[in-house]
Design a protein around this motif. Structure first.
Motif, PDB file in Angstrom:
ATOM      1  N   PRO A  78       0.815  -1.211   0.000  1.00 34.23           N
ATOM      2  CA  PRO A  78       0.000   0.000   0.000  1.00 34.23           C
ATOM      3  C   PRO A  78       0.856   1.272   0.000  1.00 34.23           C
ATOM      4  O   PRO A  78       1.963   1.299   0.537  1.00 34.23           O
ATOM      5  CB  PRO A  78      -0.794  -0.090   1.301  1.00 34.23           C
ATOM      6  N   CYS A  79       0.317   2.335  -0.565  1.00 33.01           N
ATOM      7  CA  CYS A  79       0.964   3.647  -0.591  1.00 33.01           C
ATOM      8  C   CYS A  79       0.842   4.296   0.784  1.00 33.01           C
ATOM      9  O   CYS A  79      -0.238   4.317   1.376  1.00 33.01           O
ATOM     10  CB  CYS A  79       0.286   4.523  -1.646  1.00 33.01           C
ATOM     11  N   ALA A  80       1.945   4.850   1.268  1.00 32.89           N
ATOM     12  CA  ALA A  80       1.935   5.507   2.576  1.00 32.89           C
ATOM     13  C   ALA A  80       1.183   6.829   2.551  1.00 32.89           C
ATOM     14  O   ALA A  80       0.669   7.271   3.580  1.00 32.89           O
ATOM     15  CB  ALA A  80       3.371   5.747   3.044  1.00 32.89           C
ATOM     16  N   VAL A  81       1.073   7.448   1.389  1.00 36.00           N
ATOM     17  CA  VAL A  81       0.438   8.762   1.279  1.00 36.00           C
ATOM     18  C   VAL A  81      -1.087   8.661   1.260  1.00 36.00           C
ATOM     19  O   VAL A  81      -1.770   9.307   2.044  1.00 36.00           O
ATOM     20  CB  VAL A  81       0.939   9.512   0.021  1.00 36.00           C
ATOM     21  N   CYS A  82      -1.632   7.839   0.374  1.00 30.97           N
ATOM     22  CA  CYS A  82      -3.094   7.814   0.205  1.00 30.97           C
ATOM     23  C   CYS A  82      -3.782   6.668   0.949  1.00 30.97           C
ATOM     24  O   CYS A  82      -4.998   6.679   1.084  1.00 30.97           O
ATOM     25  CB  CYS A  82      -3.458   7.788  -1.273  1.00 30.97           C
ATOM     26  N   LEU A  83      -3.017   5.690   1.415  1.00 28.00           N
ATOM     27  CA  LEU A  83      -3.588   4.575   2.174  1.00 28.00           C
ATOM     28  C   LEU A  83      -2.807   4.387   3.483  1.00 28.00           C
ATOM     29  O   LEU A  83      -2.226   3.331   3.738  1.00 28.00           O
ATOM     30  CB  LEU A  83      -3.531   3.281   1.336  1.00 28.00           C
ATOM     31  N   PRO A  84      -2.787   5.417   4.339  1.00 29.15           N
ATOM     32  CA  PRO A  84      -1.939   5.345   5.540  1.00 29.15           C
ATOM     33  C   PRO A  84      -2.282   4.195   6.496  1.00 29.15           C
ATOM     34  O   PRO A  84      -1.379   3.601   7.077  1.00 29.15           O
ATOM     35  CB  PRO A  84      -2.117   6.709   6.202  1.00 29.15           C
ATOM     36  N   ALA A  85      -3.550   3.871   6.671  1.00 33.05           N
ATOM     37  CA  ALA A  85      -3.915   2.781   7.585  1.00 33.05           C
ATOM     38  C   ALA A  85      -3.431   1.434   7.040  1.00 33.05           C
ATOM     39  O   ALA A  85      -2.852   0.626   7.776  1.00 33.05           O
ATOM     40  CB  ALA A  85      -5.425   2.751   7.801  1.00 33.05           C
ATOM     41  N   GLN A  86      -3.647   1.196   5.742  1.00 25.40           N
ATOM     42  CA  GLN A  86      -3.181  -0.054   5.129  1.00 25.40           C
ATOM     43  C   GLN A  86      -1.658  -0.119   5.151  1.00 25.40           C
ATOM     44  O   GLN A  86      -1.072  -1.169   5.389  1.00 25.40           O
ATOM     45  CB  GLN A  86      -3.685  -0.189   3.686  1.00 25.40           C
ATOM     46  N   TYR A  87      -1.012   1.032   4.906  1.00 23.26           N
ATOM     47  CA  TYR A  87       0.447   1.072   4.931  1.00 23.26           C
ATOM     48  C   TYR A  87       0.976   0.750   6.329  1.00 23.26           C
ATOM     49  O   TYR A  87       1.941  -0.010   6.480  1.00 23.26           O
ATOM     50  CB  TYR A  87       0.963   2.441   4.482  1.00 23.26           C
ATOM     51  N   ALA A  88       0.353   1.293   7.363  1.00 22.49           N
ATOM     52  CA  ALA A  88       0.776   1.032   8.744  1.00 22.49           C
ATOM     53  C   ALA A  88       0.665  -0.459   9.067  1.00 22.49           C
ATOM     54  O   ALA A  88       1.562  -1.032   9.695  1.00 22.49           O
ATOM     55  CB  ALA A  88      -0.042   1.859   9.730  1.00 22.49           C
ATOM     56  N   ARG A  89      -0.431  -1.090   8.623  1.00 22.80           N
ATOM     57  CA  ARG A  89      -0.583  -2.539   8.838  1.00 22.80           C
ATOM     58  C   ARG A  89       0.509  -3.306   8.095  1.00 22.80           C
ATOM     59  O   ARG A  89       1.095  -4.240   8.620  1.00 22.80           O
ATOM     60  CB  ARG A  89      -1.962  -3.022   8.397  1.00 22.80           C
ATOM     61  N   TRP A  90       0.772  -2.904   6.842  1.00 17.28           N
ATOM     62  CA  TRP A  90       1.820  -3.558   6.055  1.00 17.28           C
ATOM     63  C   TRP A  90       3.180  -3.364   6.718  1.00 17.28           C
ATOM     64  O   TRP A  90       3.978  -4.294   6.803  1.00 17.28           O
ATOM     65  CB  TRP A  90       1.854  -3.007   4.622  1.00 17.28           C
ATOM     66  N   PRO A  94       4.984  -6.908   7.025  1.00 14.64           N
ATOM     67  CA  PRO A  94       5.075  -6.915   5.558  1.00 14.64           C
ATOM     68  C   PRO A  94       4.714  -8.248   4.919  1.00 14.64           C
ATOM     69  O   PRO A  94       4.250  -8.292   3.797  1.00 14.64           O
ATOM     70  CB  PRO A  94       6.542  -6.585   5.274  1.00 14.64           C
ATOM     71  N   GLU A  95       4.888  -9.331   5.626  1.00 14.16           N
ATOM     72  CA  GLU A  95       4.574 -10.656   5.061  1.00 14.16           C
ATOM     73  C   GLU A  95       3.083 -10.880   4.885  1.00 14.16           C
ATOM     74  O   GLU A  95       2.662 -11.682   4.057  1.00 14.16           O
ATOM     75  CB  GLU A  95       5.169 -11.758   5.931  1.00 14.16           C
ATOM     76  N   SER A  96       2.266 -10.156   5.638  1.00 12.37           N
ATOM     77  CA  SER A  96       0.825 -10.387   5.574  1.00 12.37           C
ATOM     78  C   SER A  96       0.156  -9.733   4.368  1.00 12.37           C
ATOM     79  O   SER A  96      -0.865 -10.208   3.913  1.00 12.37           O
ATOM     80  CB  SER A  96       0.149  -9.910   6.860  1.00 12.37           C
ATOM     81  N   THR A  97       0.713  -8.640   3.868  1.00  7.11           N
ATOM     82  CA  THR A  97       0.068  -7.928   2.764  1.00  7.11           C
ATOM     83  C   THR A  97       1.090  -7.415   1.767  1.00  7.11           C
ATOM     84  O   THR A  97       1.445  -6.259   1.751  1.00  7.11           O
ATOM     85  CB  THR A  97      -0.761  -6.730   3.260  1.00  7.11           C
TER      86      THR A  97
END
Length: 100
Positions: A78-90, A94-97
């Motif tokens: 995920p992009c850290a700029v436009c998808l911050p919540a998904q990026y934080a989870r990734w 990192p292995e999960s998404t």
């Protein structure tokens, strides 16, 4: 010319990236955009991606996905700029998404 075909227009064809990372034609547009080399994905209106597209060569490596699951399966993060919540989870796992 065939009169029946004269007024008919073919539906637009979009090129999307599948879970295997390979392009395929689609009659519906993608919901997410990504970068083939950067291995990331984000919203189509992502300010960071739009700036990169405006600068030039980024567009040659642009890919589109039908959904988030396909982007992840293709190995994008995920992009850290436009998808911050998904990026934080990734970032936390990192292995999960996707791949770093």
């Amino acid at each position: 010319m065939n009169p029946a075909a004269a007024g008919r227009q073919d539906p637009p064809t979009y090129t999307l990236c599948g879970p295997d990372g390979k392009p395929y034609p689609s009659s519906t547009p993608g919901t997410l955009g990504g970068h083939r080399r950067g291995r990331l994905y984000g919203r189509l209106d992502c300010p960071s991606a739009l700036r990169a597209v405006a600068r030039g060569p980024y567009a040659t490596h642009r890919v589109f996905f039908p959904d988030e699951a396909t982007a992840i399966a293709a190995g994008h993060r995920p992009c850290a700029v436009c998808l911050p919540a998904q990026y934080a989870r990734w970032k936390a796992d990192p292995e999960s998404t996707g791949t770093p």
